[in-house]
Design an enzyme around this catalytic site. Structure first.
Site, PDB file in Angstrom:
ATOM      1  N   LYS A   1      -3.297  48.345  31.784  1.00 17.44           N
ATOM      2  CA  LYS A   1      -2.009  47.986  31.062  1.00 17.44           C
ATOM      3  C   LYS A   1      -2.363  46.609  30.228  1.00 17.44           C
ATOM      4  O   LYS A   1      -2.821  45.360  30.663  1.00 17.44           O
ATOM      5  CB  LYS A   1      -1.021  47.527  32.007  1.00 17.44           C
ATOM      6  CG  LYS A   1       0.241  47.304  31.286  1.00 17.44           C
ATOM      7  CD  LYS A   1       1.653  47.242  32.355  1.00 17.44           C
ATOM      8  CE  LYS A   1       2.942  47.271  31.570  1.00 17.44           C
ATOM      9  NZ  LYS A   1       3.947  47.179  32.593  1.00 17.44           N
TER      10      LYS A   1
ATOM     11  N   ASN B   1       0.943  49.023  40.602  1.00 16.42           N
ATOM     12  CA  ASN B   1       0.547  47.998  39.663  1.00 16.42           C
ATOM     13  C   ASN B   1       0.092  46.975  40.513  1.00 16.42           C
ATOM     14  O   ASN B   1       0.838  46.164  41.188  1.00 16.42           O
ATOM     15  CB  ASN B   1       1.471  47.858  39.039  1.00 16.42           C
ATOM     16  CG  ASN B   1       1.643  46.734  37.681  1.00 16.42           C
ATOM     17  OD1 ASN B   1       1.058  45.827  37.960  1.00 16.42           O
ATOM     18  ND2 ASN B   1       1.710  47.044  36.618  1.00 16.42           N
TER      19      ASN B   1
ATOM     20  N   ASN C   1       2.670  45.996  27.753  1.00 17.88           N
ATOM     21  CA  ASN C   1       3.582  44.970  28.609  1.00 17.88           C
ATOM     22  C   ASN C   1       4.487  44.287  27.608  1.00 17.88           C
ATOM     23  O   ASN C   1       4.430  44.712  26.524  1.00 17.88           O
ATOM     24  CB  ASN C   1       2.609  43.977  29.143  1.00 17.88           C
ATOM     25  CG  ASN C   1       3.030  43.482  30.561  1.00 17.88           C
ATOM     26  OD1 ASN C   1       4.147  43.188  30.859  1.00 17.88           O
ATOM     27  ND2 ASN C   1       2.245  43.342  31.397  1.00 17.88           N
TER      28      ASN C   1
ATOM     29  N   SER D   1       0.455  40.298  31.785  1.00 17.10           N
ATOM     30  CA  SER D   1       1.539  39.486  32.126  1.00 17.10           C
ATOM     31  C   SER D   1       1.527  38.167  31.113  1.00 17.10           C
ATOM     32  O   SER D   1       0.468  37.600  31.380  1.00 17.10           O
ATOM     33  CB  SER D   1       1.843  39.737  33.405  1.00 17.10           C
ATOM     34  OG  SER D   1       2.897  38.474  33.559  1.00 17.10           O
TER      35      SER D   1
ATOM     36  N   ASN E   1      11.779  37.786  30.127  1.00 19.38           N
ATOM     37  CA  ASN E   1      11.428  37.290  31.872  1.00 19.38           C
ATOM     38  C   ASN E   1      10.118  36.451  31.671  1.00 19.38           C
ATOM     39  O   ASN E   1       9.221  36.705  30.880  1.00 19.38           O
ATOM     40  CB  ASN E   1      11.403  38.714  32.700  1.00 19.38           C
ATOM     41  CG  ASN E   1       9.942  39.169  32.907  1.00 19.38           C
ATOM     42  OD1 ASN E   1       9.025  38.552  33.665  1.00 19.38           O
ATOM     43  ND2 ASN E   1       9.594  40.203  32.104  1.00 19.38           N
TER      44      ASN E   1
ATOM     45  N   ALA F   1       6.645  49.331  35.745  1.00 15.90           N
ATOM     46  CA  ALA F   1       6.644  48.132  36.586  1.00 15.90           C
ATOM     47  C   ALA F   1       7.657  47.066  36.657  1.00 15.90           C
ATOM     48  O   ALA F   1       8.092  46.761  35.184  1.00 15.90           O
ATOM     49  CB  ALA F   1       4.939  47.518  36.645  1.00 15.90           C
TER      50      ALA F   1
ATOM     51  N   GLY G   1      12.489  45.467  25.804  1.00 16.79           N
ATOM     52  CA  GLY G   1      13.664  46.344  25.370  1.00 16.79           C
ATOM     53  C   GLY G   1      13.584  46.603  23.913  1.00 16.79           C
ATOM     54  O   GLY G   1      12.322  46.589  23.412  1.00 16.79           O
TER      55      GLY G   1
ATOM     56  N   ASN H   1       3.122  35.649  31.877  1.00 11.52           N
ATOM     57  CA  ASN H   1       3.782  34.657  32.741  1.00 11.52           C
ATOM     58  C   ASN H   1       2.788  34.008  33.925  1.00 11.52           C
ATOM     59  O   ASN H   1       3.415  33.182  34.833  1.00 11.52           O
ATOM     60  CB  ASN H   1       4.955  35.260  33.509  1.00 11.52           C
ATOM     61  CG  ASN H   1       6.039  35.737  32.192  1.00 11.52           C
ATOM     62  OD1 ASN H   1       6.257  34.885  31.182  1.00 11.52           O
ATOM     63  ND2 ASN H   1       6.507  36.951  32.562  1.00 11.52           N
ATOM     64  N   THR H   2       1.582  34.475  33.907  1.00  9.17           N
ATOM     65  CA  THR H   2       0.791  33.885  34.831  1.00  9.17           C
ATOM     66  C   THR H   2      -0.664  33.393  33.773  1.00  9.17           C
ATOM     67  O   THR H   2      -1.024  33.891  33.182  1.00  9.17           O
ATOM     68  CB  THR H   2       0.092  34.890  35.834  1.00  9.17           C
ATOM     69  OG1 THR H   2       0.980  35.511  36.482  1.00  9.17           O
ATOM     70  CG2 THR H   2      -0.892  34.236  36.529  1.00  9.17           C
TER      71      THR H   2
ATOM     72  N   PHE I   1       5.246  36.985  38.564  1.00 11.63           N
ATOM     73  CA  PHE I   1       4.485  37.738  39.662  1.00 11.63           C
ATOM     74  C   PHE I   1       5.253  37.112  40.992  1.00 11.63           C
ATOM     75  O   PHE I   1       4.503  36.868  41.691  1.00 11.63           O
ATOM     76  CB  PHE I   1       3.051  37.496  39.506  1.00 11.63           C
ATOM     77  CG  PHE I   1       2.281  38.534  38.600  1.00 11.63           C
ATOM     78  CD1 PHE I   1       2.964  39.344  37.879  1.00 11.63           C
ATOM     79  CD2 PHE I   1       0.882  38.455  38.644  1.00 11.63           C
ATOM     80  CE1 PHE I   1       1.988  40.064  37.072  1.00 11.63           C
ATOM     81  CE2 PHE I   1       0.071  38.908  37.807  1.00 11.63           C
ATOM     82  CZ  PHE I   1       0.722  39.841  36.988  1.00 11.63           C
TER      83      PHE I   1
HETATM   84  C1  LIG Z   1      12.356  41.911  34.427  1.00 10.83           C
HETATM   85  C2  LIG Z   1      11.108  42.580  34.139  1.00 10.83           C
HETATM   86  C3  LIG Z   1      10.069  42.357  34.963  1.00 10.83           C
HETATM   87  C4  LIG Z   1       8.590  42.820  34.752  1.00 10.83           C
HETATM   88  N1  LIG Z   1       7.786  42.966  35.710  1.00 10.83           N
HETATM   89  C5  LIG Z   1       6.527  43.661  35.400  1.00 10.83           C
HETATM   90  C6  LIG Z   1       5.439  43.565  36.347  1.00 10.83           C
HETATM   91  O1  LIG Z   1       5.614  42.958  37.497  1.00 10.83           O
HETATM   92  N2  LIG Z   1       4.343  44.335  36.110  1.00 10.83           N
HETATM   93  C7  LIG Z   1       4.085  44.811  34.970  1.00 10.83           C
HETATM   94  O2  LIG Z   1       2.992  45.395  34.751  1.00 10.83           O
HETATM   95  N3  LIG Z   1       5.163  44.835  33.821  1.00 10.83           N
HETATM   96  C8  LIG Z   1       6.317  44.197  34.059  1.00 10.83           C
HETATM   97  N4  LIG Z   1       7.230  44.216  33.359  1.00 10.83           N
HETATM   98  C9  LIG Z   1       7.048  44.973  32.031  1.00 10.83           C
HETATM   99  C10 LIG Z   1       7.575  46.278  31.786  1.00 10.83           C
HETATM  100  O3  LIG Z   1       6.915  47.216  32.981  1.00 10.83           O
HETATM  101  C11 LIG Z   1       7.528  47.073  30.628  1.00 10.83           C
HETATM  102  O4  LIG Z   1       6.040  47.083  30.404  1.00 10.83           O
HETATM  103  C12 LIG Z   1       7.966  46.339  29.410  1.00 10.83           C
HETATM  104  O5  LIG Z   1       9.393  45.729  29.974  1.00 10.83           O
HETATM  105  C13 LIG Z   1       8.462  47.280  28.368  1.00 10.83           C
HETATM  106  O6  LIG Z   1       9.155  48.459  28.603  1.00 10.83           O
HETATM  107  P1  LIG Z   1      10.789  48.205  28.461  1.00 10.83           P
HETATM  108  O7  LIG Z   1      10.996  47.767  26.978  1.00 10.83           O
HETATM  109  O8  LIG Z   1      11.241  49.687  28.639  1.00 10.83           O
HETATM  110  O9  LIG Z   1      11.390  47.356  29.458  1.00 10.83           O
HETATM  111  C14 LIG Z   1       8.591  43.660  33.582  1.00 10.83           C
HETATM  112  C15 LIG Z   1       9.588  43.835  32.440  1.00 10.83           C
HETATM  113  C16 LIG Z   1      10.751  43.185  32.820  1.00 10.83           C
HETATM  114  C17 LIG Z   1      11.989  43.414  32.033  1.00 10.83           C
END
Ligand SMILES: Cc1cc2nc3c(=O)[nH]c(=O)nc-3n(C[C@H](O)[C@H](O)[C@H](O)COP(=O)(O)O)c2cc1C
Length: 364
Positions: free
Chosen positions: A214, A139, A243, A173, A110, A61, A266, A175-176, A114
């Site tokens: 999640k 999601n 997350n 998240s 980030n 997501a 990452g 961020n909320t 939302f």
């Molecule tokens: C730019 C950005 C925006 C994201 N937005 C959401 C989101 O809207 N909803 C959500 O459940 N996770 C969000 N995530 C989290 C990712 O879905 C994931 O859980 C997290 O980045 C870990 O995976 P990764 O290390 O492969 O990026 C976001 C991640 C990034 C980097």
């Protein structure tokens, strides 16, 4: 062809502000003449919560928040795509800048908060492509100013059921403000009761639609005990771990960017998220399947998630650093590992390292 385009575009994209680069990537996917990929190796097929996944590698997501490019993502080779987070009403998210790359760490921070075009716009887009098929998860999240956040999750499940292969309730998240409180036992019990109730209500008109939860990789183990206990009792269909993290591992090299507020993802997230996945797996005891997310940037990393307890994986941040060829590379590596080990499929490996991982020292 994809590889060539990708190799050319990636260095240019990395010169741009990260949010502009993301916008450009989505626009490029909307118009790219991508051909259908080779059919997946049958060994990679996974059946989980009643769905048949052609391969276990999903788009996490946050990349396609507004449901603009699920079909292009399938053509890149993803076995499933998670759209969102979608909120019921449109909202702009936090002020910019709100997306940062930690180049030497291959990490991302980030604090988008939302940003969503809202349920109506996303539903219209997904309904228009519904005949294309593919496993598209939705999601769902709550509006920042919502008076009843749990009602937002319920409302989105009711609205999106006709176009959703599955739902993810994103309660993690960072961020909320206050959203992660939905993981606290009493509120979480109320949330799971009401979303599972919504799942049952929509079953008649839309068929069975699994609901996953999640969670954050930052839960204390005592909190994880509560969350898993409640999820099992309320019969949710699965969990996604997890997350982004609010932690900042001490080994981060880009110390200045690391001070930005928000969720880290990452490579620097891999160790923590994988450990939390193993901790969840040993608590779930096979009651439902798990999706492993966080720092996957290779076939070996995807395999480690599977051995920690995931039957499906998702990724996002590594695409920024490694490009879209990564999806195919991971699938090839997974199929090779299955063949080398004489395994029939992914299921043979799920959770095989989980117990041993939980006995290791806690990762930094
Ligand atoms: C730019 C950005 C925006 C994201 N937005 C959401 C989101 O809207 N909803 C959500 O459940 N996770 C969000 N995530 C989290 C990712 O879905 C994931 O859980 C997290 O980045 C870990 O995976 P990764 O290390 O492969 O990026 C976001 C991640 C990034 C980097």
């Amino acid at each position: 062809m994809i590889g060539f385009f990708d190799a050319l575009a990636r260095p240019l994209m990395r010169m741009l502000d990260p949010e502009a680069a993301h916008g450009l990537a989505v626009k490029a996917l909307r118009v790219a003449p991508l051909v259908r990929p080779q059919p997946d190796d049958p060994k990679l097929a996974v059946r989980a919560f009643g769905l048949n996944f052609p391969n276990p590698v999903g788009m996490a997501a946050g990349f396609d928040k507004h449901g603009e490019v699920p079909d292009a993502l399938f053509r890149l080779g993803f076995g499933f795509v998670e759209v969102g987070t979608v909120t019921p009403l449109p909202q702009p998210g936090n002020p910019r800048p709100r997306l940062f790359r930690l180049e030497p760490d291959e990490g991302v921070i980030n604090r988008l908060g939302f940003n969503s075009e809202g349920g109506e716009a996303v539903l219209r887009r997904l309904a228009a492509r519904a005949h294309h098929g593919g496993i598209v998860g939705i999601n769902v999240g709550a509006n920042k100013d919502s008076a009843d956040r749990i009602a937002d999750y319920v409302r989105l499940i009711e609205t999106f059921a006709p176009v959703a292969s599955y739902f993810t309730a994103n309660i993690s998240s960072p961020n909320t403000p206050g959203l992660r409180d939905l993981q606290q036992a009493r509120t979480f019990d109320d949330l799971t009761a009401r979303v599972v109730d919504a799942r049952e209500r929509v079953r008649e008109r839309a068929g069975p639609t699994p609901v996953l939860i999640k969670i954050a990789p930052d839960l204390a183990l005592g909190e994880l005990d509560d969350v898993v206990g409640i999820a099992r009792r309320r019969r949710v269909d699965g969990m996604i771990i997890g997350n982004t993290t609010v932690a900042r591992p001490p080994g981060l090299r880009d110390r200045a960017t690391a001070r930005e507020a928000g969720g880290l993802s990452g490579r620097p997230l891999f160790a923590l998220a994988t450990r939390m996945l193993a901790e969840t797996y040993v608590r779930v005891e096979g009651a439902f399947p798990l999706v492993g997310v966080g720092g996957i940037d290779s076939g070996a990393a995807a395999l480690a998630k599977i051995k920690a307890g995931a039957c499906l994986v998702q990724l996002y941040s590594a695409l920024v650093f490694r490009g879209v060829g990564l999806v195919g590379a991971i699938k090839t590596e997974l199929a090779d590992a299955l063949r080398r080990g004489g395994h029939r499929g992914i299921d043979d490996l799920v959770g095989t390292d989980a117990a041993a991982m939980t006995a290791e020292p806690w990762p930094d």
